[in-house]
Enzyme design. Sequence first.
Site, short mmCIF file in Angstrom:
data_model
loop_
_atom_site.label_atom_id
_atom_site.label_comp_id
_atom_site.label_asym_id
_atom_site.label_seq_id
_atom_site.Cartn_x
_atom_site.Cartn_y
_atom_site.Cartn_z
N HIS A 1 -2.24 2.41 -6.25
CA HIS A 1 -3.66 1.72 -5.68
C HIS A 1 -3.61 0.46 -6.86
CE1 HIS A 1 -5.48 -0.67 -2.52
NE2 HIS A 1 -6.19 -0.28 -2.94
N LYS B 1 -1.59 -2.93 7.90
CA LYS B 1 -3.48 -2.85 8.82
C LYS B 1 -3.03 -2.97 10.02
CE LYS B 1 -6.17 -0.87 5.12
NZ LYS B 1 -7.56 -1.06 4.85
N TYR C 1 -8.70 -10.72 -6.97
CA TYR C 1 -8.14 -10.53 -8.21
C TYR C 1 -8.25 -11.85 -9.04
CZ TYR C 1 -6.47 -6.36 -5.38
OH TYR C 1 -5.69 -5.84 -5.07
N ARG D 1 0.25 -0.92 -0.08
CA ARG D 1 0.02 0.20 -0.05
C ARG D 1 0.58 1.29 0.08
NH1 ARG D 1 -2.31 -3.28 3.85
NH2 ARG D 1 -4.29 -4.79 3.83
N ARG E 1 -0.95 -2.06 -7.11
CA ARG E 1 -0.80 -3.20 -6.16
C ARG E 1 -1.87 -3.95 -6.64
NH1 ARG E 1 -1.59 -4.49 -0.33
NH2 ARG E 1 -3.21 -4.81 0.14
N HIS F 1 -3.85 -8.85 3.27
CA HIS F 1 -5.15 -9.05 3.89
C HIS F 1 -5.66 -9.58 4.87
CE1 HIS F 1 -6.12 -7.79 -0.85
NE2 HIS F 1 -5.87 -7.01 -0.50
#
Length: 312
Positions: A258, A187, A293, A163, A261, A284
């Site tokens: 992004h 995150k 994806y 990210r 990414r 994730h």
Amino acid sequence: MNDNLNVNDSAPGDSNDDLNAYEILAEFERYLRFERDLSPHTVRAYLSDVTALLDQLNGRLEGLDIGELRAWLADQHGAGKARATLARRTACVRTFTAYCHRRGWLAGDPGLLLGSAKAPRPLPAVLDQKQAQTVLNAPPSTGDPKDLRDQAILELLYATGVRVGELCALDVDDVDRDRHVIRVLGKGRKERSVPFGIPALRALDRWCINGRPIWVRERSGPALFLGVRGGRIDAGTVRRVVHARLAETEGTPDMGPHGLRHTAATHLLEGGADLRSVQELLGHASLNTTQIYTHVSIDRLRTAYRQAHPRA
């Protein structure tokens, strides 16, 4: 907003003092920042949504029930709010009412009865492999620090799929050149190691040896990527770098970090990587997030089939 929000503190162990709306929002903000560890952007969005809800209730929690919540969301829908916005506000309301219930400010949690609004998940735009190669095969650098930095940024974004915030937070010591991995804080403050290839390593070496020392200042600290004044690079600058490079390449869709990414994840799957590995690389929390994806790859396969098969 009405700042005379009175909350009935009748729960066991809580005081009977009234709280006003500003105090409620301040407590909720502390919870989001320090307990939930949400990003500043998400915190701002949640506080904005709660403020709008409290305005609808004339600044009072008393009487808040599922009917009030549904009426508020219905008004949002009637005002033409996008499904993604409604999904976020539903999630916010459920978080807020659960928090208020735990604090004893609500006798029950009406958010539990609120259905989850599903936001549509359009397939992300990605570069095909030829386009990615064209974007990354930049003309020979003149040795200008900006050129060296920008090339290293593009190579690393595509190589790792990190990210933009993760890229900006990288320090020099986060790069393990011997093992070809970077240490990323993602995150939820979860750390992960992400591999990268030889082209990214070469671009990083050129930046760190010939570019970064020219810009480094006392204020630079350990930051891997710097701005022209020597401070740690910010997300806005990285976005401009990506948009500018793509604009120079004819036929490529306009996208930001992004998009790279998305592109990295798609090319990994097209190359045979399994979904779990891609999930780990991207950081994730849920495999459901990574599965989008596979849809991109299937969509490309379907397009290729229609173009190539004689009876498609």
